[in-house]
Design a protein around this motif. Structure first.
Motif, PDB file in Angstrom:
ATOM      1  N   ASP A 125      29.417 -10.748 -12.486  1.00 32.47           N
ATOM      2  CA  ASP A 125      28.805 -11.392 -13.807  1.00 32.47           C
ATOM      3  C   ASP A 125      29.777 -11.296 -15.169  1.00 32.47           C
ATOM      4  N   ILE A 134      25.609 -21.405 -18.974  1.00 32.42           N
ATOM      5  CA  ILE A 134      25.299 -22.262 -19.945  1.00 32.42           C
ATOM      6  C   ILE A 134      26.069 -21.976 -21.414  1.00 32.42           C
ATOM      7  N   ARG A 162      27.258 -28.879 -20.990  1.00 27.64           N
ATOM      8  CA  ARG A 162      27.133 -27.188 -21.254  1.00 27.64           C
ATOM      9  C   ARG A 162      27.381 -26.287 -20.375  1.00 27.64           C
ATOM     10  N   LYS A 163      27.370 -27.015 -18.792  1.00 31.71           N
ATOM     11  CA  LYS A 163      27.408 -25.979 -17.854  1.00 31.71           C
ATOM     12  C   LYS A 163      28.852 -25.781 -17.519  1.00 31.71           C
ATOM     13  N   THR A 209      24.324 -16.417 -18.636  1.00 35.94           N
ATOM     14  CA  THR A 209      24.306 -16.413 -17.336  1.00 35.94           C
ATOM     15  C   THR A 209      23.260 -17.199 -16.891  1.00 35.94           C
TER      16      THR A 209
END
Ligand SMILES: CCCCCCCCCC(=O)SCCNC(=O)CCNC(=O)[C@H](O)C(C)(C)COP(=O)(O)OP(=O)(O)OC[C@H]1O[C@@H](n2cnc3c(N)ncnc32)[C@H](O)[C@@H]1OP(=O)(O)O
Length: 226
Positions: free
Chosen positions: A152, A222, A197-198, A168
């Motif tokens: 992450d 995002i 936005r992704k 995330t």
């Protein structure tokens, strides 16, 4: 810089706290020196620099990427123990007790020991990671949650460096081979595409010598508003 300031800097270096641009001392950071009042823009530790707990494999990989940074292909990412310090261009400061999860221990080598490098042209963020003994899951191996954390962090840092602030939204992980504690792995992540936005990223974790594929993952971030 006045004499008092110089004396304080010398004291800090002796106690294992690096000044900007100076090599990190391997000595552990006593918690009394991690209190917010002690941190200032002038004196702050960059945890992504080598310390005495780094294995030869980690040090060798770090040196290789540092050579790459001299040619301009890779950029070393500094790492502090509060999230605000990760934001590019923001002067390091620490005003709260909060600590970044991956940098919250006062002892080197026992937890997340890592350094990241960014390749802007390839949209890649690479993390050289040596999991310490406090990250145990199955006996002798790294906890899956810790692996998720470092994935992450690595994919997220790649998304941040390309797109600015993100969160995330989704993280999918296939654990293929366990990661022995103390072994050095390379987390290689890439921003695959950006749609509105992704921000879609992919990631692989391989052993330092590329012989073992430990983990594959994908993550969706995002973009946040200003
Ligand atoms: C150097 C710096 C290093 C930093 C590293 C950081 C790494 C660590 C990052 C984290 O750990 S963040 C903490 C864990 N994540 C969270 O707590 C996020 C919780 N979720 C949220 O806050 C919101 O759901 C989120 C901000 C992700 C999205 O809410 P928004 O209201 O801003 O967006 P919205 O729901 O309108 O969705 C925007 C678009 O994304 C899509 N989307 C949102 N969530 C999705 C999802 N889970 N799966 C697929 N698509 C998703 C959604 O369909 C939509 O697509 P379209 O634009 O095409 O309509």
């Amino acid at each position: 810089m006045g004499a008092t300031m110089l004396r304080s800097c010398a004291r800090l270096i002796r106690r294992g706290i690096a000044l900007p641009g100076q090599p990190q001392s391997p000595r552990p950071l006593p918690c009394c020196y991690t209190t917010p009042r002690f941190y200032s823009p002038e004196v702050i530790r960059d945890y992504a620099m080598p310390n005495a707990t780094w294995s030869k494999n980690l040090q060798d990989l770090y040196n290789r990427y540092m050579e790459g940074s001299q040619s301009g292909a890779w950029e070393r990412i500094p790492s502090y123990n509060a999230t605000v310090h990760h934001i590019k261009g923001v002067p390091p400061s620490r005003t709260r007790e909060n600590r970044l999860f991956t940098r919250n221990l006062d002892q080197d080598g026992v937890g997340f020991e890592y350094s990241m490098f960014y390749n802007k042209a390839e949209r890649r963020m690479v993390c050289l990671f040596q999991p310490g003994p406090y990250l145990e899951g199955p006996p002798g191996f790294t906890h899956g949650g810790c692996i998720a954390t470092i994935i992450d962090s690595t994919t997220g840092a790649g998304a941040v460096y390309l797109c600015g602030s993100v969160m995330t939204a989704n993280l999918t992980i296939n654990y293929k081979n366990p990661i022995p504690l103390g072994h050095v792995v390379i987390i290689d992540s890439k921003v695959e595409r950006v749609e509105g936005r992704k921000v879609y990223t992919s990631c692989q974790i391989r052993s330092h010598d590329d012989a073992v594929l430990h983990t594959e993952a994908s993550a969706l971030f995002i973009k946040l508003g200003p």
